[in-house]
Design a protein around this motif. Structure first.
Motif, PDB file in Angstrom:
ATOM      1  N   ARG A  62       0.600  -1.446   0.379  1.00  0.00           N
ATOM      2  CA  ARG A  62       0.030  -0.180   0.152  1.00  0.00           C
ATOM      3  C   ARG A  62       0.981   1.201  -0.243  1.00  0.00           C
ATOM      4  O   ARG A  62       2.436   1.044   0.153  1.00  0.00           O
ATOM      5  CB  ARG A  62      -1.164   0.019   1.400  1.00  0.00           C
ATOM      6  CG  ARG A  62      -2.263  -1.198   1.135  1.00  0.00           C
ATOM      7  CD  ARG A  62      -2.455  -1.826   2.417  1.00  0.00           C
ATOM      8  NE  ARG A  62      -3.423  -2.052   2.753  1.00  0.00           N
ATOM      9  CZ  ARG A  62      -2.496  -3.809   3.399  1.00  0.00           C
ATOM     10  NH1 ARG A  62      -1.412  -3.814   3.944  1.00  0.00           N
ATOM     11  NH2 ARG A  62      -3.680  -5.066   3.076  1.00  0.00           N
ATOM     12  N   ASP A  63       0.507   2.156  -0.644  1.00  0.00           N
ATOM     13  CA  ASP A  63       1.131   3.639  -0.627  1.00  0.00           C
ATOM     14  C   ASP A  63       0.243   4.648  -0.509  1.00  0.00           C
ATOM     15  O   ASP A  63      -1.263   4.882   0.447  1.00  0.00           O
ATOM     16  CB  ASP A  63       1.908   3.901  -1.558  1.00  0.00           C
ATOM     17  CG  ASP A  63       0.821   3.779  -3.188  1.00  0.00           C
ATOM     18  OD1 ASP A  63      -0.797   4.145  -2.781  1.00  0.00           O
ATOM     19  OD2 ASP A  63       0.895   3.237  -4.020  1.00  0.00           O
ATOM     20  N   ASP A  64       0.451   6.187  -0.013  1.00  0.00           N
ATOM     21  CA  ASP A  64       0.098   7.097   0.256  1.00  0.00           C
ATOM     22  C   ASP A  64      -1.803   7.404  -0.568  1.00  0.00           C
ATOM     23  O   ASP A  64      -2.875   8.317  -0.321  1.00  0.00           O
ATOM     24  CB  ASP A  64       0.291   8.304  -0.195  1.00  0.00           C
ATOM     25  CG  ASP A  64       1.148   9.463   0.959  1.00  0.00           C
ATOM     26  OD1 ASP A  64       1.130   7.916   2.025  1.00  0.00           O
ATOM     27  OD2 ASP A  64       2.265   9.654   1.356  1.00  0.00           O
ATOM     28  N   GLY A  65      -1.990   6.459  -1.581  1.00  0.00           N
ATOM     29  CA  GLY A  65      -3.266   6.053  -2.203  1.00  0.00           C
ATOM     30  C   GLY A  65      -4.449   5.474  -1.258  1.00  0.00           C
ATOM     31  O   GLY A  65      -5.626   5.275  -1.879  1.00  0.00           O
ATOM     32  N   ILE A  66      -4.024   5.050  -0.282  1.00  0.00           N
ATOM     33  CA  ILE A  66      -4.848   4.436   0.569  1.00  0.00           C
ATOM     34  C   ILE A  66      -5.889   4.545   1.342  1.00  0.00           C
ATOM     35  O   ILE A  66      -6.281   6.085   0.979  1.00  0.00           O
ATOM     36  CB  ILE A  66      -4.148   3.851   1.376  1.00  0.00           C
ATOM     37  CG1 ILE A  66      -5.082   2.293   2.520  1.00  0.00           C
ATOM     38  CG2 ILE A  66      -4.172   5.457   2.534  1.00  0.00           C
ATOM     39  CD1 ILE A  66      -4.667   0.889   1.855  1.00  0.00           C
ATOM     40  N   VAL A  67      -6.857   3.783   0.666  1.00  0.00           N
ATOM     41  CA  VAL A  67      -8.098   4.520   1.050  1.00  0.00           C
ATOM     42  C   VAL A  67      -9.164   2.801   2.016  1.00  0.00           C
ATOM     43  O   VAL A  67      -9.205   1.972   1.457  1.00  0.00           O
ATOM     44  CB  VAL A  67      -9.360   4.011  -0.473  1.00  0.00           C
ATOM     45  CG1 VAL A  67     -10.836   4.540  -0.125  1.00  0.00           C
ATOM     46  CG2 VAL A  67      -8.938   4.845  -1.328  1.00  0.00           C
ATOM     47  N   PHE A  68     -10.223   3.542   2.854  1.00  0.00           N
ATOM     48  CA  PHE A  68     -10.186   2.607   3.836  1.00  0.00           C
ATOM     49  C   PHE A  68     -12.026   2.851   4.332  1.00  0.00           C
ATOM     50  O   PHE A  68     -12.370   3.418   4.213  1.00  0.00           O
ATOM     51  CB  PHE A  68      -9.944   2.792   5.503  1.00  0.00           C
ATOM     52  CG  PHE A  68      -8.464   2.565   6.339  1.00  0.00           C
ATOM     53  CD1 PHE A  68      -8.319   0.931   6.023  1.00  0.00           C
ATOM     54  CD2 PHE A  68      -7.809   3.585   5.415  1.00  0.00           C
ATOM     55  CE1 PHE A  68      -6.977   0.577   6.777  1.00  0.00           C
ATOM     56  CE2 PHE A  68      -6.224   2.913   6.060  1.00  0.00           C
ATOM     57  CZ  PHE A  68      -6.311   1.902   6.343  1.00  0.00           C
ATOM     58  N   VAL A  69     -12.372   1.622   3.537  1.00  0.00           N
ATOM     59  CA  VAL A  69     -13.785   1.388   2.975  1.00  0.00           C
ATOM     60  C   VAL A  69     -14.488   0.360   4.683  1.00  0.00           C
ATOM     61  O   VAL A  69     -14.236  -0.384   4.268  1.00  0.00           O
ATOM     62  CB  VAL A  69     -14.453   0.504   2.194  1.00  0.00           C
ATOM     63  CG1 VAL A  69     -15.874   0.759   1.724  1.00  0.00           C
ATOM     64  CG2 VAL A  69     -13.254   1.502   0.788  1.00  0.00           C
ATOM     65  N   ALA A  70     -15.823   0.751   5.562  1.00  0.00           N
ATOM     66  CA  ALA A  70     -15.892   0.674   6.373  1.00  0.00           C
ATOM     67  C   ALA A  70     -17.613   0.879   6.470  1.00  0.00           C
ATOM     68  O   ALA A  70     -18.515   1.357   6.302  1.00  0.00           O
ATOM     69  CB  ALA A  70     -15.945   1.049   7.696  1.00  0.00           C
ATOM     70  N   ILE A  71     -18.194  -1.077   6.104  1.00  0.00           N
ATOM     71  CA  ILE A  71     -19.473  -1.443   5.855  1.00  0.00           C
ATOM     72  C   ILE A  71     -20.139  -1.864   6.863  1.00  0.00           C
ATOM     73  O   ILE A  71     -18.956  -2.896   7.250  1.00  0.00           O
ATOM     74  CB  ILE A  71     -19.121  -1.967   4.315  1.00  0.00           C
ATOM     75  CG1 ILE A  71     -18.818  -0.955   2.843  1.00  0.00           C
ATOM     76  CG2 ILE A  71     -21.526  -2.070   4.013  1.00  0.00           C
ATOM     77  CD1 ILE A  71     -18.672  -1.590   1.664  1.00  0.00           C
ATOM     78  N   THR A  72     -21.104  -0.861   7.304  1.00  0.00           N
ATOM     79  CA  THR A  72     -21.894  -1.674   8.201  1.00  0.00           C
ATOM     80  C   THR A  72     -23.118  -2.354   7.211  1.00  0.00           C
ATOM     81  O   THR A  72     -23.829  -0.984   6.989  1.00  0.00           O
ATOM     82  CB  THR A  72     -22.164  -0.943   9.469  1.00  0.00           C
ATOM     83  OG1 THR A  72     -21.041  -0.368   9.936  1.00  0.00           O
ATOM     84  CG2 THR A  72     -23.114  -1.563  10.956  1.00  0.00           C
ATOM     85  N   GLU A 100      -5.559   2.655  -7.103  1.00  0.00           N
ATOM     86  CA  GLU A 100      -4.874   1.242  -7.250  1.00  0.00           C
ATOM     87  C   GLU A 100      -5.359   0.163  -6.602  1.00  0.00           C
ATOM     88  O   GLU A 100      -6.289   0.437  -5.191  1.00  0.00           O
ATOM     89  CB  GLU A 100      -3.283   1.353  -7.198  1.00  0.00           C
ATOM     90  CG  GLU A 100      -2.953   2.307  -8.111  1.00  0.00           C
ATOM     91  CD  GLU A 100      -2.763   1.807  -9.478  1.00  0.00           C
ATOM     92  OE1 GLU A 100      -2.614  -0.030  -9.602  1.00  0.00           O
ATOM     93  OE2 GLU A 100      -3.048   2.717 -10.625  1.00  0.00           O
ATOM     94  N   PRO A 101      -6.043  -0.570  -6.803  1.00  0.00           N
ATOM     95  CA  PRO A 101      -7.565  -1.624  -6.167  1.00  0.00           C
ATOM     96  C   PRO A 101      -5.829  -2.541  -5.242  1.00  0.00           C
ATOM     97  O   PRO A 101      -7.147  -2.475  -4.016  1.00  0.00           O
ATOM     98  CB  PRO A 101      -6.771  -3.281  -7.256  1.00  0.00           C
ATOM     99  CG  PRO A 101      -7.662  -2.257  -8.825  1.00  0.00           C
ATOM    100  CD  PRO A 101      -6.037  -1.366  -8.552  1.00  0.00           C
ATOM    101  N   ARG A 102      -4.731  -2.848  -4.307  1.00  0.00           N
ATOM    102  CA  ARG A 102      -4.339  -2.863  -3.494  1.00  0.00           C
ATOM    103  C   ARG A 102      -4.025  -1.538  -2.921  1.00  0.00           C
ATOM    104  O   ARG A 102      -4.104  -2.275  -1.704  1.00  0.00           O
ATOM    105  CB  ARG A 102      -1.784  -2.777  -4.024  1.00  0.00           C
ATOM    106  CG  ARG A 102      -2.077  -1.470  -4.551  1.00  0.00           C
ATOM    107  CD  ARG A 102      -1.242  -1.645  -5.369  1.00  0.00           C
ATOM    108  NE  ARG A 102       0.176  -0.204  -6.121  1.00  0.00           N
ATOM    109  CZ  ARG A 102       0.225   0.810  -4.901  1.00  0.00           C
ATOM    110  NH1 ARG A 102       0.690   0.695  -3.772  1.00  0.00           N
ATOM    111  NH2 ARG A 102       1.253   1.503  -5.862  1.00  0.00           N
TER     112      ARG A 102
END
Length: 135
Positions: A62-72, A100-102
């Motif tokens: 991962r790098d600075d393009g990271i995205v966290f998706v939390a789904i409830t 990026e998908p990663r």
């Protein structure tokens, strides 16, 4: 009725909107939620006043393009539908936001119908048979 929170590093409002659309479209396509069932909190972190920590756990770089998706969401979706959801979110985040998908990290938390109030202090998915008593 999923509730989605997206946290992204160095994301402006356009990128956050694109990520929100990607997650919503993936939920509609793979889980079958209604198109107008969109409840999201989108948060961009600037890396100074607020930030995100990440690592290369399980060999994903991962790098600075990271995205966290939390789904409830309410329980009841099987493993294959969840795998399809994760894959589609990554595909659409790349197509819509250039992520990026990663760098797409997704978690799903499930709960029961009674765990939701969509407004007015009412559990719309699990209405009570008991009368409400004032006082």
């Amino acid at each position: 009725m999923p509730f989605v929170r997206i946290d992204a590093l160095h994301a402006d409002s356009a990128r956050l909107d694109a990520l929100g659309r990607a997650v919503h479209d993936a939920l509609v396509e793979t889980i079958g939620i209604p198109d107008d069932d969109r409840f999201q909190v989108l948060v961009g972190h600037d890396g100074t006043h607020s930030t995100i920590r990440y690592g290369d756990y399980l060999g994903v770089r991962r790098d600075d393009g990271i995205v966290f998706v939390a789904i409830t969401m309410r329980s009841g979706r099987g493993p294959d539908r969840k795998r399809a959801l994760y894959r589609r979110i990554a595909e659409l985040a790349h197509a819509y936001a250039g992520t990026e998908p990663r760098n797409v990290f997704v978690t799903v938390t499930e709960n029961a119908s009674v765990d939701w109030s969509l407004g007015d202090g009412v559990a719309q998915y699990a209405p009570s048979a008991e009368p409400v008593v004032d006082g």
